[in-house]
Design an enzyme around this catalytic site. Structure first.
Site, mmCIF file in Angstrom:
data_model
loop_
_atom_site.group_PDB
_atom_site.id
_atom_site.type_symbol
_atom_site.label_atom_id
_atom_site.label_comp_id
_atom_site.label_asym_id
_atom_site.label_seq_id
_atom_site.Cartn_x
_atom_site.Cartn_y
_atom_site.Cartn_z
ATOM 1 N N GLU A 37 0.543 -1.455 -0.285
ATOM 2 C CA GLU A 37 0.104 -0.140 -0.260
ATOM 3 C C GLU A 37 1.051 1.282 -0.150
ATOM 4 O O GLU A 37 1.812 1.031 0.788
ATOM 5 C CB GLU A 37 -0.729 0.005 1.362
ATOM 6 C CG GLU A 37 -1.927 0.976 1.240
ATOM 7 C CD GLU A 37 -2.797 1.258 2.470
ATOM 8 O OE1 GLU A 37 -2.968 0.399 3.509
ATOM 9 O OE2 GLU A 37 -3.502 2.592 2.502
ATOM 10 N N ARG A 262 4.848 -12.219 10.251
ATOM 11 C CA ARG A 262 5.666 -11.184 9.610
ATOM 12 C C ARG A 262 7.131 -11.312 10.514
ATOM 13 O O ARG A 262 7.310 -11.983 11.459
ATOM 14 C CB ARG A 262 4.941 -9.758 9.287
ATOM 15 C CG ARG A 262 4.547 -10.058 11.116
ATOM 16 C CD ARG A 262 3.502 -8.809 11.071
ATOM 17 N NE ARG A 262 3.597 -7.600 10.658
ATOM 18 C CZ ARG A 262 3.106 -7.093 9.979
ATOM 19 N NH1 ARG A 262 1.887 -7.007 9.137
ATOM 20 N NH2 ARG A 262 3.575 -5.748 9.368
ATOM 21 N N LYS A 272 4.396 1.465 9.367
ATOM 22 C CA LYS A 272 4.716 1.951 8.618
ATOM 23 C C LYS A 272 4.185 3.608 9.722
ATOM 24 O O LYS A 272 4.567 4.428 9.851
ATOM 25 C CB LYS A 272 3.834 2.327 7.092
ATOM 26 C CG LYS A 272 4.793 1.442 6.504
ATOM 27 C CD LYS A 272 3.920 1.400 4.687
ATOM 28 C CE LYS A 272 3.373 -0.298 4.839
ATOM 29 N NZ LYS A 272 2.314 -0.126 3.759
HETATM 30 P P1 ATP Z 1 3.229 -2.346 7.993
HETATM 31 O O1 ATP Z 1 1.684 -2.930 8.843
HETATM 32 O O2 ATP Z 1 4.175 -2.155 8.236
HETATM 33 O O3 ATP Z 1 2.391 -0.831 7.990
HETATM 34 P P2 ATP Z 1 1.600 -3.233 6.109
HETATM 35 O O4 ATP Z 1 1.699 -4.922 6.448
HETATM 36 O O5 ATP Z 1 0.441 -2.179 6.309
HETATM 37 O O6 ATP Z 1 2.776 -2.970 6.940
HETATM 38 P P3 ATP Z 1 1.778 -3.207 3.782
HETATM 39 O O7 ATP Z 1 1.581 -2.306 2.689
HETATM 40 O O8 ATP Z 1 0.351 -3.741 2.964
HETATM 41 O O9 ATP Z 1 2.241 -3.388 4.879
HETATM 42 O O10 ATP Z 1 2.510 -4.859 2.638
HETATM 43 C C1 ATP Z 1 2.669 -5.025 1.144
HETATM 44 C C2 ATP Z 1 3.476 -6.498 1.690
HETATM 45 O O11 ATP Z 1 4.346 -7.044 2.867
HETATM 46 C C3 ATP Z 1 1.777 -7.320 2.648
HETATM 47 O O12 ATP Z 1 2.103 -8.685 1.682
HETATM 48 C C4 ATP Z 1 2.198 -7.368 3.589
HETATM 49 O O13 ATP Z 1 2.180 -9.089 4.459
HETATM 50 C C5 ATP Z 1 4.308 -7.975 4.136
HETATM 51 N N1 ATP Z 1 4.700 -7.258 4.952
HETATM 52 C C6 ATP Z 1 4.095 -6.262 5.315
HETATM 53 N N2 ATP Z 1 5.283 -5.716 7.047
HETATM 54 C C7 ATP Z 1 5.528 -6.796 6.506
HETATM 55 C C8 ATP Z 1 6.151 -7.884 7.907
HETATM 56 N N3 ATP Z 1 7.052 -6.989 8.977
HETATM 57 N N4 ATP Z 1 7.039 -9.106 7.648
HETATM 58 C C9 ATP Z 1 7.041 -9.651 6.734
HETATM 59 N N5 ATP Z 1 5.653 -9.163 5.670
HETATM 60 C C10 ATP Z 1 5.243 -7.881 5.529
HETATM 61 MG MG MG Z 2 -1.444 -3.091 4.729
#
Ligand code: ATP
Ligand code: MG
Length: 566
Positions: A37, A262, A272
């Site tokens: 995102e 994760r 984020k």
């Molecule tokens: P955050 O929780 O850090 O804001 P998010 O999951 O909202 O991250 P996205 O942009 O939706 O961020 O993530 C893109 C991809 O990266 C998704 O498939 C998510 O599952 C993966 N991802 C995000 N954070 C992690 C992590 N800490 N470890 C592994 N994969 C991750």
């Molecule tokens: Mg997300």
């Protein structure tokens, strides 16, 4: 404890894929995607997901798409899109022209929503957000049906179209899936599919004032792109029935969602939202501050994609949440740097040394090895003269036991140079601070060995005062002083554990001449000090700025050997 070896990865996800290939489930295809995102910069957790998705595609002769999940106009920005593309590329992932945006599917998503309405599987709901919450129930109690749940199809079609036309204010109506308000899984309790948001979108402009929700968008985007394995993190496990429901109800091609744990790292935060807060509050110097766990921060700090890849291979992929010790990341960075970083000498806190018996106008060029790990890197010539700088740390007027470096009357070796012996100490009359040392050098010891076989117990680094260049050197420490800042004590929150000493900027350092030619991003090992990199932003010719990437000391190896002894 020994470190897991890196090799061709095997894990439960790859096992699923192998099985699907064996049974011909997707006609032998493997097609993954990385779906960020664009609401912030990527962090090392995302790197785990990127390397997993692109890695699997490469291993199984498949494809991996880069897709922006850009369904929320208020938090998303072009700056983030650009940084994400840059970071994914930097990690070495190749999407081969398959760069997509969920917003590209807004028309189709709208048509599918109309179809759900016609199937009697979606309805326009007039409950406010607050009322909807009251109707939702809890983990132990079922929810209550919305009073608008049984609106006739025609009315739903009419209202949904008018939602799209912008007739109703934000938040006044939603389109919801009609599933089951009594489901034990709250995600299935008539989730919202569309909401009204009269905001411009970074790609679709003002075309839309209704925007589809993530869960609805994600599965359909996967389906439209022909994804086979939709790999995501564990928090989406409870959303999988919804993923399946949309695709089954609409009779669409159906990828399989698979969840993994994760990445969490000690001494940092990884969401984020929290990283954005650190940026907005000025706690750090932007998303690419070298203390941040972001890929741009790590790049600016001097970390290579190879080090990140080695780290991700070591931690592997599993189904249970855990926190990885940041020392393992540092270990991987150090291993990688050791192979590639050219050596150089830098004096961080200069102490002037005058070699009383060295000819005043003489300058010698001494050959110094560029990288003992890589003989092909050769040697360089470093000027040596009568007045030198050494590090204040390398001299003690009253040396404690086991301190073998320079002290009055004591002899040490200068790296790639001569033996020197301290014969006098000059101090500031007022403060008593040592300001200058007088030493003699032994011309017989060029190259660091005495012909008479006499030994010294320490080798220290140095620069020639006249030939060295001024520089700023920045040392970074862990961003938080608590291992898991999210586990806050009563009355505190994660911000309370920010490490106040996470940045130490040393001005007035002196570096050997070769560092004057360092290009931004170029990496070095400063002999005896650590791995450093010329700063990508502030380092220019005439204003040398180096970031410490990682110390030389190997915490992880120390932990290992301590454990081996126990
Ligand atoms: P955050 O929780 O850090 O804001 P998010 O999951 O909202 O991250 P996205 O942009 O939706 O961020 O993530 C893109 C991809 O990266 C998704 O498939 C998510 O599952 C993966 N991802 C995000 N954070 C992690 C992590 N800490 N470890 C592994 N994969 C991750
Ligand atoms: Mg997300």
């Amino acid at each position: 404890m020994t470190l897991p070896e890196t090799s061709t990865p095997t894990d439960f996800i790859r096992a699923v894929i192998k099985n699907d290939l064996a049974t011909g489930k997707y006609g032998g295809r493997v097609h993954t995607r990385f779906p960020p995102e664009p609401n912030g910069y990527l962090h090392i957790g995302h790197a785990k997901s990127i390397l997993l998705n692109f890695g699997i595609a490469a291993e199984f002769g498949g494809l991996c798409n880069l897709r922006f999940d850009d369904t929320n106009p208020s938090k998303e920005e072009v700056e983030y899109v650009d940084s994400i593309i840059g970071d994914v590329h930097w990690l070495g992932a190749d999407w081969g022209g398959r760069l997509f945006y969920a917003s590209d599917y807004f028309d189709q998503l709208y048509q599918f929503a109309v179809q759900l309405i016609k199937l009697g599987k979606a309805f326009v709901c007039d409950l406010s957000a607050e009322e909807m919450r009251e109707h939702r129930g809890t983990l132990t109690e079922p929810g209550k049906d919305s009073p608008y749940r049984n609106r006739p199809v025609e009315e739903n079609l009419d209202l949904f179209e008018r939602m799209r036309q912008g007739e109703f204010p934000d938040g006044s109506r939603t389109l919801r899936a009609k599933i089951d308000m009594a489901s034990p899984n709250i995600n299935l309790r008539d989730p919202v599919i569309y909401r009204i948001k009269k905001e411009s979108h970074h790609r679709t402009g003002d075309k839309w004032c209704i925007y589809p929700m993530y869960d609805y968008t994600h599965c359909i985007s996967d389906s439209l792109e022909g994804i086979t394995h939709s790999i995501c993190t564990l928090e989406f496990e409870d959303h999988r029935p919804l993923y399946d429901w949309f695709l089954d109800t609409l009779h669409l091609y159906h990828p399989q969602q698979i969840e993994f744990a994760r990445l969490n790292l000690s001494y940092t935060v990884m969401s984020k939202r929290r990283l954005l807060e650190l940026v907005n509050s000025g706690t750090v110097d932007g998303w690419d501050d070298p203390r941040m766990p972001t890929l741009s921060g790590m790049r600016r700090r001097g970390v290579t994609p190879e080090a990140i890849r080695a780290f991700c291979e070591r931690i592997g992929v599993a189904k249970n949440d855990s926190v990885i010790d940041i020392a393992l990341l540092e270990y991987c960075i150090r291993e990688d740097q050791n192979k590639r970083a050219q050596r150089a000498m830098a004096v961080l806190r200069p102490l002037k040394v005058v070699l009383d018996n060295y000819p005043p106008d003489q300058v010698e060029m001494l050959a110094c090895v560029n990288n003992p790990e890589d003989p092909s890197a050769g040697t360089r010539q470093v000027p040596f003269s009568r007045v030198l700088y050494i590090d204040q740390d390398d001299f003690r007027e009253e040396p404690p036991p086991k301190y073998f470096r320079l002290a009055p009357g004591r002899e040490v070796r200068l790296r790639y140079g001569y033996f020197i012996k301290c014969v006098d100490v000059v101090k500031d009359a007022h403060t008593g601070e040592v300001t200058e040392l007088h030493c003699t050098y032994d011309p017989q010891t060029k190259g660091g060995f005495a012909p008479d076989g006499r030994k010294v117990k320490a080798t220290i680094h140095w620069v020639s005062a006249e030939h060295s260049l001024p520089a700023e050197v920045r040392h970074y420490d862990r961003l938080f002083s608590k291992e898991n800042p999210m586990e806050a004590e009563e009355g505190k929150d994660w911000r309370a554990y920010l490490n106040p000493n996470s940045l130490e900027a040393l001005t007035g350092c002196r570096v050997e001449p070769v560092l004057g030619e360092a290009k931004p991003g170029e990496r070095f090992q400063f002999e005896r000090l650590g791995y450093y990199c010329a700063d990508l932003k502030d380092h220019i010719s005439g204003n040398l700025v180096f970031n410490r990437t990682v110390t030389l000391r190997d915490e992880w190896a120390k932990i290992e050997s301590r454990q081996a002894q126990e």
